[in-house]
Write a protein that holds these residues in place. Structure first.
Motif, PDB file in Angstrom:
ATOM      1  N   VAL A 150       0.834  -1.203   0.000  1.00  0.00           N
ATOM      2  CA  VAL A 150       0.000   0.000   0.000  1.00  0.00           C
ATOM      3  C   VAL A 150       0.866   1.249   0.000  1.00  0.00           C
ATOM      4  CG1 VAL A 150      -1.645   1.348   1.352  1.00  0.00           C
ATOM      5  CG2 VAL A 150      -2.000  -1.089   1.061  1.00  0.00           C
ATOM      6  N   ALA A 151       1.940   1.228   0.788  1.00  0.00           N
ATOM      7  CA  ALA A 151       2.851   2.369   0.815  1.00  0.00           C
ATOM      8  C   ALA A 151       3.514   2.578  -0.545  1.00  0.00           C
ATOM      9  CB  ALA A 151       3.915   2.161   1.899  1.00  0.00           C
ATOM     10  N   ASN A 154       1.173   4.294  -2.843  1.00  0.00           N
ATOM     11  CA  ASN A 154       0.997   5.699  -2.467  1.00  0.00           C
ATOM     12  C   ASN A 154       2.216   6.558  -2.766  1.00  0.00           C
ATOM     13  OD1 ASN A 154      -1.632   6.553  -0.808  1.00  0.00           O
ATOM     14  ND2 ASN A 154      -1.257   4.378  -0.496  1.00  0.00           N
ATOM     15  N   THR A 155       3.392   5.940  -2.958  1.00  0.00           N
ATOM     16  CA  THR A 155       4.549   6.757  -3.350  1.00  0.00           C
ATOM     17  C   THR A 155       4.380   7.314  -4.755  1.00  0.00           C
ATOM     18  OG1 THR A 155       5.774   4.829  -4.194  1.00  0.00           O
ATOM     19  CG2 THR A 155       6.174   5.482  -1.899  1.00  0.00           C
ATOM     20  N   VAL A 290       6.394   7.962   2.923  1.00  0.00           N
ATOM     21  CA  VAL A 290       5.383   6.939   2.662  1.00  0.00           C
ATOM     22  C   VAL A 290       5.984   5.545   2.810  1.00  0.00           C
ATOM     23  CG1 VAL A 290       3.840   5.968   0.932  1.00  0.00           C
ATOM     24  CG2 VAL A 290       4.030   8.440   1.158  1.00  0.00           C
ATOM     25  N   GLY A 294       5.143   2.425   5.712  1.00  0.00           N
ATOM     26  CA  GLY A 294       4.806   1.040   5.397  1.00  0.00           C
ATOM     27  C   GLY A 294       5.799   0.059   5.974  1.00  0.00           C
ATOM     28  N   GLY A 354       0.174   5.682   3.610  1.00  0.00           N
ATOM     29  CA  GLY A 354      -0.056   4.291   3.246  1.00  0.00           C
ATOM     30  C   GLY A 354      -0.762   3.516   4.348  1.00  0.00           C
ATOM     31  N   TRP A 357      -4.697   3.819   4.456  1.00  0.00           N
ATOM     32  CA  TRP A 357      -5.412   2.909   3.563  1.00  0.00           C
ATOM     33  C   TRP A 357      -5.356   1.476   4.080  1.00  0.00           C
ATOM     34  CZ3 TRP A 357      -8.554   4.341  -0.256  1.00  0.00           C
ATOM     35  CH2 TRP A 357      -8.438   5.642  -0.759  1.00  0.00           C
ATOM     36  N   THR A 358      -4.208   1.081   4.599  1.00  0.00           N
ATOM     37  CA  THR A 358      -4.080  -0.276   5.123  1.00  0.00           C
ATOM     38  C   THR A 358      -4.972  -0.481   6.338  1.00  0.00           C
ATOM     39  OG1 THR A 358      -1.765  -0.115   4.467  1.00  0.00           O
ATOM     40  CG2 THR A 358      -2.386  -2.034   5.722  1.00  0.00           C
TER      41      THR A 358
END
Length: 428
Positions: A150-151, A154-155, A290, A294, A354, A357-358
């Protein structure tokens, strides 16, 4: 007899190694995120050129530049439902094709009204991207391992923020602003076509390997479309505190995105060229932020920390550290120190992204992951939409002083930290 056979076939499946395609999908979502944010950045890079060509004043340009955020925030709500209903394959492909078409049509715009309407349409069509990416992550990664992918996705936004000024300026200078819109739009069409070619949901055996005991106990993680609905989500306190927390964190992030170049020029005295390069520095730090969030969340889970707490530590810690950097920037006059504080502040403000969202994937039922992520993102982008307007009002009221801009941003970061840290809990 049936239970025994099922157990016998499930055990080897659970022991299989998850397929490599899931990391291919993460890499492609990262590319999709970069293209998504480049599309958003086209108007910001071309704003002075467009203002001159269409004879637009600063008020009209301000309205035009803010036209994306409100519809994006609102469209996140149905986007999350639609991703849960139809799945990430078709929703991501449709969204990518739609935002690309909007971008290319913008190249033919001949009036302020047309530009404004197309900017609104861009906000609507880009809304499904991150909810679709979250759904992909929930399907292909177990709870203990999903923070890093997820991270990574998002990067994409941070990479795009860093490369957009030089890349889009080059395109605009070589082929006009209209040509720039066409080229960036065409990239999204390619993304949609490749996604349709490569994406698939995990098989039942792959689900068992990915989700292990969870999958064996709960069955397939493919959403049960008959159960998709928001009533239960909206009755949970977690949902509302996640909305409030995202509002506080996203607000300050968007102060950076919309006002940082102006601050560098008007308050610190840098030239347009110098501010362009300096503005990229915090965004490059954001890429690291980000990824660090994560990585830290994954390490905490590996050390035995509960999943939800392992998400909340980077969220809360990042927001508090960002506030500790942003608040002093309101009063420091030494320019290198201000740049360092701003870079640290943006790094820290991206550490939670990130994990936000996780956390939605960890707390929501499997069939409501995209919906909860979308509701949370709605709250964040309400903050994003409010930030440029409030900042402009503060500057107008104070004669251009950024002191209260940083104070408000720091205070809202602390509000975000409090919301997640004290009130979001694992109530599963």
């Amino acid at each position: 007899m049936t239970d025994t056979a099922s157990s016998a076939t499930a055990t080897p499946a659970a022991q299989e190694r998850p397929p490599r395609i899931r990391w291919v999908l993460v890499a492609f979502l990262l590319i999709g995120g970069i293209v998504n944010y480049l599309d958003r950045s086209t108007l910001s890079v071309a704003n002075t050129t467009i203002a001159e060509e269409f004879g637009l004043g600063p008020v009209e340009m301000g309205l035009l530049l803010s036209a994306f955020a409100w519809p994006y925030a609102i469209a996140n709500l149905p986007a999350g439902y639609l991703v849960d209903r139809f799945g990430p394959k078709w929703m991501f492909a449709a969204a990518s094709a739609a935002w690309s078409l909007v971008g290319m049509v913008t190249a033919a715009a001949q009036s302020f009204g047309a530009l404004y309407a197309l900017r609104v349409a861009l906000g609507v069509t880009e809304a499904p991207f991150f909810t679709a990416a979250l759904s992909v992550n929930q399907r292909w990664f177990g709870r203990s391992e999903r923070a890093l992918p997820v991270a990574l996705v998002n990067t994409g936004s941070q990479v795009a923020n860093a490369i957009a000024p030089p890349l889009l300026t080059f395109l605009m200078l070589t082929m006009s602003w209209r040509g720039m819109f066409l080229v960036v739009g065409a990239l999204g069409v390619v993304v949609a076509l490749v996604w349709l070619r490569i994406y698939r949901d995990p098989t039942l055996r792959e689900q068992a390997a990915i989700h292990a005991e969870e999958a064996l106990a709960a069955g397939p993680v493919v959403p049960d479309t008959a159960k998709v609905g928001w009533g239960t989500l909206l009755r949970r306190p977690n949902t509302w505190f996640m909305v409030l927390g995202a509002f506080g964190i996203f607000y300050t992030v968007w102060v950076y995105l919309t006002w940082l170049p102006s601050y560098l020029q008007t308050s610190l005295g840098f030239s347009l060229e110098e501010s362009g390069w300096l503005a990229a520095l915090p965004f490059l730090c954001g890429v690291v932020g980000v990824l660090f969030g994560g990585w830290l969340s994954g390490r905490l889970i590996g050390a035995g920390v509960s999943t939800v707490l392992a998400r909340k530590i980077p969220i809360v810690g990042g927001a508090v550290l960002a506030a500790a950097a942003v608040l002093p920037a309101a009063f420091v006059t030494h320019v290198p120190s201000v740049i360092a504080l701003l870079s640290l502040g943006y790094f820290a403000a991206q550490v939670p992204i990130g994990c936000l969202w996780t956390l939605a994937a960890d707390i929501a039922p499997a069939h409501q992951v995209a919906s909860l992520g979308a509701i949370q993102n709605f709250g964040g982008f309400v903050g994003a939409a409010v930030a440029p307007v409030v900042t402009g009002a503060i500057l107008a009221a104070t004669g251009g002083s950024y002191t209260w801009v940083f104070v408000v941003g720091g205070a809202l970061l602390l509000l975000g930290a409090l919301s997640y840290g004290a009130f979001v809990r694992d109530r599963s």
